[in-house]
Design an enzyme around this catalytic site. Structure first.
Site, short mmCIF file in Angstrom:
data_model
loop_
_atom_site.label_atom_id
_atom_site.label_comp_id
_atom_site.label_asym_id
_atom_site.label_seq_id
_atom_site.Cartn_x
_atom_site.Cartn_y
_atom_site.Cartn_z
N ARG A 1 116.06 -49.02 27.64
CA ARG A 1 117.48 -49.21 27.37
C ARG A 1 118.40 -48.82 28.53
O ARG A 1 119.32 -49.57 28.86
CB ARG A 1 117.90 -48.48 26.09
N ARG B 1 118.71 -49.90 14.07
CA ARG B 1 119.11 -48.71 14.82
C ARG B 1 119.70 -47.61 13.93
O ARG B 1 119.41 -46.44 14.12
CB ARG B 1 120.16 -49.14 15.85
N TYR C 1 114.42 -49.23 19.44
CA TYR C 1 114.27 -50.03 20.66
C TYR C 1 113.76 -49.18 21.83
O TYR C 1 114.09 -49.45 22.99
CB TYR C 1 115.59 -50.76 21.00
N GLU D 1 120.39 -55.69 7.14
CA GLU D 1 119.23 -55.64 8.02
C GLU D 1 119.41 -54.53 9.06
O GLU D 1 119.43 -54.78 10.26
CB GLU D 1 119.06 -56.98 8.74
N CYS E 1 108.11 -48.07 40.55
CA CYS E 1 108.53 -48.47 41.90
C CYS E 1 109.67 -49.47 41.88
O CYS E 1 109.52 -50.60 42.39
CB CYS E 1 107.32 -49.03 42.64
N GLU E 2 110.74 -49.13 41.25
CA GLU E 2 111.94 -49.96 41.25
C GLU E 2 113.14 -49.03 41.17
O GLU E 2 113.13 -48.07 40.40
CB GLU E 2 111.98 -50.91 40.03
N TYR F 1 120.36 -52.09 29.73
CA TYR F 1 121.75 -52.21 29.25
C TYR F 1 122.67 -51.15 29.85
O TYR F 1 123.78 -50.96 29.37
CB TYR F 1 121.83 -52.04 27.73
N1 LLP Z 1 118.98 -58.60 12.17
C1 LLP Z 1 118.85 -59.44 13.20
C2 LLP Z 1 118.80 -60.88 12.92
C3 LLP Z 1 118.80 -58.96 14.51
O1 LLP Z 1 118.68 -59.82 15.52
C4 LLP Z 1 118.86 -57.57 14.74
C5 LLP Z 1 118.80 -57.03 16.09
C6 LLP Z 1 118.96 -56.71 13.63
C7 LLP Z 1 119.04 -57.26 12.36
C8 LLP Z 1 119.02 -55.22 13.76
O2 LLP Z 1 120.13 -54.80 14.48
P1 LLP Z 1 120.50 -53.23 14.51
O3 LLP Z 1 120.87 -52.84 13.11
O4 LLP Z 1 119.31 -52.49 14.99
O5 LLP Z 1 121.63 -53.15 15.45
N2 LLP Z 1 117.26 -53.98 22.20
C9 LLP Z 1 118.65 -53.78 21.92
C10 LLP Z 1 119.03 -54.19 20.53
C11 LLP Z 1 118.67 -55.63 20.22
C12 LLP Z 1 118.98 -56.00 18.81
C13 LLP Z 1 118.45 -57.35 18.49
N3 LLP Z 1 118.67 -57.76 17.14
C14 LLP Z 1 119.02 -52.32 22.21
O6 LLP Z 1 118.16 -51.56 22.60
O7 LLP Z 1 120.18 -51.95 22.09
#
Ligand code: LLP
Length: 423
Positions: A316, A279, A376, A276, A347-348, A320
């Site tokens: 981001r 990113r 993201y 899955e 304004c933050e 984070y």
């Molecule tokens: N599968 C599930 C069940 C997930 O919860 C996520 C991400 C992915 C796959 C994909 O993950 P990736 O391959 O993209 O790392 N907003 C945060 C990242 C949150 C990810 C949430 N779940 C950021 O900007 O770093």
């Protein structure tokens, strides 16, 4: 892995593939997301090649970037989708994803979402609790169908990433532990409207080491073997997403190394390996282009570079403390480097893209590119401060295409309703 293969300077001017960013921005204004089509193809190919020796299915994590042109790019390559809401499911289907390549993850699926997944014949629900298992069984019964399920296991492995994006530790809300998983499989096998199709896990995001994947897969393998003894065979081994990309100077394992770490413990398992990735496929495919509005010194000797994009466009850094490279769209040979904070207009005080960053001194109306903005970024944008979300452009070689218009004020306020008594 080179960070931005498709964002390069030509005679001091930043290009995306063979299109001048300055020229694109002059057509569409800032802030503006610019994506490289080729970058997405390249990343997909890397992963596909790495997992090629095993029967696999890449289910793109739609949450990383939901734009339909991006979705279509990936579905045209043969990707499936990992969705976490009815909205994402509909988007994936609208963009032409084969329902038999869709997995539905998420800790809080609603009845309506479950119903929609069943009616659309998706590949599998990744189930996260006993109550969800019952809910899916009941809804499938009402619909006169059998719903395909996997249990999402929380392997209790530290993914060594930002705590907000760790999901596979026992203190996290996701999945169930080994013991509970066995009990849920036993229960699922007695429920008439479920078919057990797989197992799933996802330990976190932006994981830049292979060891956490290896450790998680050792635990998943134990469970698979255990289930096999009880004659529960799994068609789909969904190992989740989480593979990292370079944002700064991080050394990132090659796709092939991730594949080895994941597949060594799974050696010999039957079934399809589902991934899955979000990113990894789109993160470094885009830059957010912003215009410098003002440059002002502070009393303490700090220099503030104020730009026209804020955390509503790219959350981001604020959420984070994530690092994103910030580079000029036009390099001028005579300009000296300065240390500056790059701040948004919201304004933050947290509305800051970079603290004390060394960049060439910017003038008003210069453009900066905030890199690694493909995952993201747009998908987490908001309209805070009544700021419309940015337009988005997809570049293919020397051509560029608008793939999302910027919000206008009407778009932002169209769902608001004024009660009569206030008129
Ligand atoms: N599968 C599930 C069940 C997930 O919860 C996520 C991400 C992915 C796959 C994909 O993950 P990736 O391959 O993209 O790392 N907003 C945060 C990242 C949150 C990810 C949430 N779940 C950021 O900007 O770093």
């Amino acid at each position: 892995m080179t960070k931005f293969t498709h964002f390069t300077y030509k005679e001091n001017s930043l290009y995306c593939e063979n299109s001048s960013i300055k020229e694109i921005v002059e057509n569409y204004n800032t802030p503006l997301y610019i994506y490289s089509y080729q970058s997405i193809l390249d990343q997909y190919q890397l992963l596909e090649e790495a997992f090629n020796p095993w029967k696999n299915l890449l289910c793109y994590a739609v949450k990383a970037n939901t734009n339909k042109a991006i979705l279509k790019t990936l579905f045209n390559l043969g990707a499936g989708a990992d969705v976490v809401s009815g909205g994402e499911l509909s988007r994936a289907l609208m963009a032409g994803c084969d329902p038999q390549k869709i997995v539905f993850s998420g800790v809080g699926k609603t009845e309506k979402e479950i119903e929609s997944g069943i009616k659309n014949n998706i590949l599998q629900f990744n189930v996260e609790s006993e109550q969800e298992l019952d809910a899916i069984n009941n809804i499938a019964k009402q619909l006169g169908k059998k719903a395909p399920i996997a249990i999402r296991v929380n392997p209790d492995v530290d993914p060594k990433t930002h705590p907000y994006i760790s999901t596979g530790l026992k203190k996290n809300k996701f999945g169930v532990n080994h013991k509970q998983a066995l009990a849920l499989y036993a229960k699922a096998s007695t429920l008439n409207h479920l078919s057990i199709t797989g197992i799933s896990c996802h330990i976190g995001s932006q994981i830049t080491e292979t060891q956490p994947f290896y450790d998680a897969m050792v635990k998943i393998r134990e469970l698979i073997d255990n289930l096999e003894k009880q004659n529960i065979t799994l068609n789909n081994i969904d190992i989740g997403g989480g593979m990292g990309i370079p944002y700064n100077q991080e050394k990132i394992p090659a796709a092939h190394d991730y594949a080895q770490a994941i597949m060594t413990p799974l050696d010999g398992v039957k079934g399809t390996i589902i991934l899955e990735p979000g990113r990894f496929l789109v993160g470094n495919s885009a830059a957010l282009i912003t215009k410098v509005l003002y440059v002002k010194p502070s009393e303490e000797g700090l220099l503030f570079t104020i730009v026209d994009s804020g955390f509503n466009d790219l959350m981001r850094p604020m959420l984070y403390q994530a690092h994103h490279d910030i580079i000029p769209v036009t390099k001028e040979a005579t300009t000296k480097d300065v240390i500056t904070n790059i701040e948004g207009p919201i304004c933050e005080s947290s509305d800051r893209f970079a603290k004390e960053r060394k960049i060439p001194l910017q003038k008003q109306n210069d453009y900066l590119a905030i890199m690694s903005a493909g995952a993201y970024g747009s998908s987490m944008s908001s309209t805070y401060n009544s700021r419309g979300r940015p337009a988005e452009v997809l570049v293919k070689d020397n051509l560029f295409f608008l793939i999302k218009k910027a919000d206008q004020l009407e778009d932002i306020i169209k769902n608001e309703v004024l009660p009569d008594f206030l008129n």
